[in-house]
Design an enzyme around this catalytic site. Sequence first.
Site: not given
Length: 1277
Positions: A413, A654, A696, A842, A953, A973, A976-977
């Site tokens: 990533d 954010e 999101f 991404g 991925k 990390d 999403n990984d």
Amino acid sequence: MTSTDPLTLIRHGWARHKDTEGPIRRVVSNLPFEDLKKRDQPNRQYEGNSIKTNKYRLWSFIPMNLFEQFHRMANLYFMGLAILNFVPMVNAFQPGVALIPICIILALTAVKDGWEDFRRYQADQQLNNMPCFIFSRKQMCFVERRWKDVRVGDFVRVLSNQIIPADILLLHTSDPNGVCHMETANLDGETSLNQRKVLPGFSTLGAPFQPQTFDSTVVCENPHNNLNLFKGYLERPDKKRTGFCIDSLLLRGCMVRNTDEAAGIVVYAGHETKSMLNNSGPRCKRSKIERKMNADVLFCVVLLFFMCLIAALGHTIWLETFDSEPPYIVPDSNGNYTPSVLAGFYMFLTMIILLQIMIPVSLYMSIELVKMGQIYFISQDVELYDEELDTRVQCRSLNITEDLGQIQYIFSDKTGTLTQNKMVFRRCTIMGTEYSHAENAARLAVLNGANEEEEVTIYQQTKLPPLFPLDELQDTQDKNHTNPQVTAANLRRSKAAAGAQGDMAFSSPLETVVVPDWKLKLEVYHQTGPYLDFFLSLAICNTVVVSTATSQRQRVTGRRNSSYSSSSFSSMREWFRKRSMRKVFIKFSKRRDEKLSDPFVIDDDDPDILHIPRVSDTTEDHPYFISRKVTSNKEKHSPGNSEEVCYEAHSPDENALIHAAKAYGFTMVERTPHHVTVNLPNDVLMKFEVLDVLPFDYTRRRMSIIVRQPDTNEIIMYTKGADSAIMERLRDVFSDMSQQDKQIGVKTQKDLDMYAVDGLRTLCFAKKVISEEEYRAWSAIRQEALSAIDEKEERLMDSANCIENNFSLLGATGIEDRLQENVPESIQALRRAGMKVWILTGDKPETAINIAYSCKLLDNEDLVVTITTMKKSVCKMRLEDTLGEARQRARTNPQFRGHNSTFTGSSVEPSIGLVIDGPTLSMAMSDELLDHFVELCKHCRAVLCCRVTPLQKSDVVKLIRHKLRVMTLAIGDGANDVNMIQAADVGIGVSGQEGMQAVMACDFAITRFKHLQRLLLVHGHWCYTRLANMVIYFFYKNVAYVNLLFWYQFFCGFSATAMIDYWLMIFFNLFFTSAPPIMFGIMDKEVSDSTLLSHPELYRIGQHTEGYRRSTFWIAILDAFYQSLVCFFIPYWTYSGSDIGIFSFGTPMNTISLFTIILHLAIEIKSWTVVHWLTMIGSVVMYFIVTLAYSAICISCNPPSDPYWIMHKQMADPMFYLVCILTTVVALLPRYTFHVLKGTLAPSSHLRARQLERLPPSYREHRSTEGRGLGDTCASS
């Protein structure tokens, strides 16, 4: 790990059988049925809250543990042979003797399993007996009970800083806004607070919670392990439904923070809670060496079969040579003799029992011990220790350490893995005008390379000028150049200030301090409209939790009592009072010196650190500005007061955006589920009513918040997201835009491209005004989707896409994410080691390419091919063209394969780098183009997959792993990984700023990407070579020893007679020769760590499986046969014609075999330590002590022959020593000669490396800096 007790499984199965609700669960209150027996209660079919993770009970431990151990084929094999030995016709030993080895192995394993299970039992009891509060209808109040007493349908109250005992649907909270803050660090490692909301209709300000009036039914889905998904609805008696989701669920194991109390109804308990369903225990994988070793065990079985077959045939032929039955063959009870063919069959079975140690029974346990030792040394490596986080490397998978030394492809990533995940606001573009923020860039240049303490110190020295009014601008420019010397006291204070927010993520000064752009400040002051909308979207379109210095979370280190004493609160207030008095003086002195005020000051003069004044409905300068009444100087808003606001963001993006808005005077001061309040630059408050939030997700790649403007009463939706997710929804893609809007869109897109080229992360911001009619119609669809259970996610996605369109573009931001320390050097070392590194991210392709160049993944000489298209035909054409060029390069330069040649410097030929985006990747992975894509990837040194989803991925990792049959490693990390990490052979999690989801799913966890270099090149190489050499040695040792018995059969009529005492044979493998190979597998070092790091090419021995090949195995087997022949026949020829007994003949062979096997290992050891010396000498000493004692004690252990005093007689004979020395030398001479000739004529890379280590340090460093290969360096010496 969930329970595997058969009774528990039966109970669970019966409970599921009784559950007739199908895919949903219906929960009602237990209070009306409190007096009924458990079998009559409506929620009886659901799990209780008592947990049991231990597998055994006292009465079931032995049978269950044996049942589990006999799942191993090796244990089943040896137990079968031990039972076979009880058959009189085929027994080779005394029946009880054959059971000893397997019983010892089973007993040691049982002790280990029992101890681990007992520790789990203790942890379960401690957890089940923790106190909690359950509502009782009899006492009409919450009473103290234990966690194990909680049931589904109970009402439970949780106080601040208490751990939540079960999954609870939130119905009440002490917060007036119906909010409960929950810390999930115990569950997923997230340090930021999560906000949970009370169900609509249950949050009545000031009203006490009355569970006895609850008459609704909770309808929700059945338990599952997805922490981010929970859906259902509350059905009232009038059939009215109120939908809820994960935002209303308090999770077991989490802790309530910043909320005095919260209460709700239990929906999941015990093993059905999400935390328990996610607690799967250590991961279990099979390593590549283990898979290959299992195949070699089968070869040993085949070899054993042929040896036993030869013995059976020999015994049959030997019997046929007698004209009559020999006198020493005993007939059966009927006086009949066994036919020779049948006797040969019996001898086949007997020989299997005699030669059973051909299969190394102790190998599996030895491998477990070796891996435990390897994991210990990995976790204790100080070079892998992160002092800042006080974290060591974590080994979560216990049986694939050697796979770290065989990695060929690395999938990484980008954000948080290669970069620091410290997002820094750099630039922005608003309405087509770009603002470079040069002053902020200069500040970041000063901070570049500074560590955390230096960042805080520089931050304390630097004064940010006030934003307004304008007459202060010139003064602050003059004063901004002052930079007084920092004293020791200031340094200590700055460290303390930095630690004040240590519990919050993304709180370093590098991330929270932004120097505004002067030109943009003037625009914000003079203009209204789009600029105000842009900064308002930065301030409110997020999920940031607002807190103040007085409401920081309190951490409890010890166990919290169920009741809260007033003394603890008073002591806490006293602590804050002392701290605030000290900081008052600091704050005063800093204001006097005109420096930046301490952002963590607590002022005693202002008991309300963040005073929220009353918001009026009148306007003054602008309809957006809502005035507030200023009653005294203390109530005036100032930059110092604004610094008192603390933000707890869920993501660093954010955090960077909200601090950027704060730098321009747009400070979010309050957030509730229904309102969000922003302090505007001219010191007025603006309070928005929050109508809905569209969170999101990785599919939409955007987030929206729908609010009602307080003055005009308009409904406005602010949206932020990726440029691809925003630009395509701008008023039907530019068709309805005015000329000015089109120019703004074009200019913004150019600025976005510029940001991406500079390596910045980009986000677009847009706005949409929604009419009342449109909102009401959409809200009905949204509420229906929220109340659904089936296809809820799809309905929510459709409702979001329905409203998120026809945007008005406001602007975009560029956020910098710095590379981590030593990332370029680490990637270069990994590539020199023969590994191909891919980036799966991404981000935009331009951003990924920039990062790839920065981290040296791509060089300026590389040919970079970018494939981004929406048409499959174009994708096919590009793949074929690029593949043709790659083939041409491979033909013209045979050494070119996308990586450097072995043990030399860098390849002079430029390599190929492939850049592909998500949509194109989906087309490339279709059946038609899959082969072309995989072949092209083989020729590429680096591949960058951009704009990819988490599922893509994992698909890429699986594709390369299965198609190319290579060893893969994935490192990431974030959540999403996780899919990618679990799909790879080895998964590495980075415990960074995005929580611990990746760490919880990984095999090994590190804190910095640079640690991957040492983990692979040093520990991976060591673990592979150690284990490979140890496994080969084990096969050699067993074959060499068992062949002594086999050669003796040619001289005893193949009668399965052993010339070595049975007990000494057992002790030989269990005690005499067990410790040295284990220490060899744990501590041997072919090359030092410094050499492995300076010469990464040495890593390729594992990639090419040079340490453990099929040829290596058969060479070891042949060497074992040769050594066994020498160890047998030299003593045989020496004592031939003498009258020595059978054990007097076998004792020298046993001793010679011990010396040969131990010295054979000594030849293989590359680095001697005290432990090696102790284990080897200790094994020899133990052999003589045990043998002498056994020979002195055992008088008639094996009648008619017995070993009494035989060892003593042998040691008194000089011939014994001569035979032992001569035979050992002859047996080891070929192997020693082979090593000498190989080291002289064809030295391996490791031998060259060891030669290099013996050179003077200065010469060694000089050669390394010149980039010369190992061969050149050693040859020139």
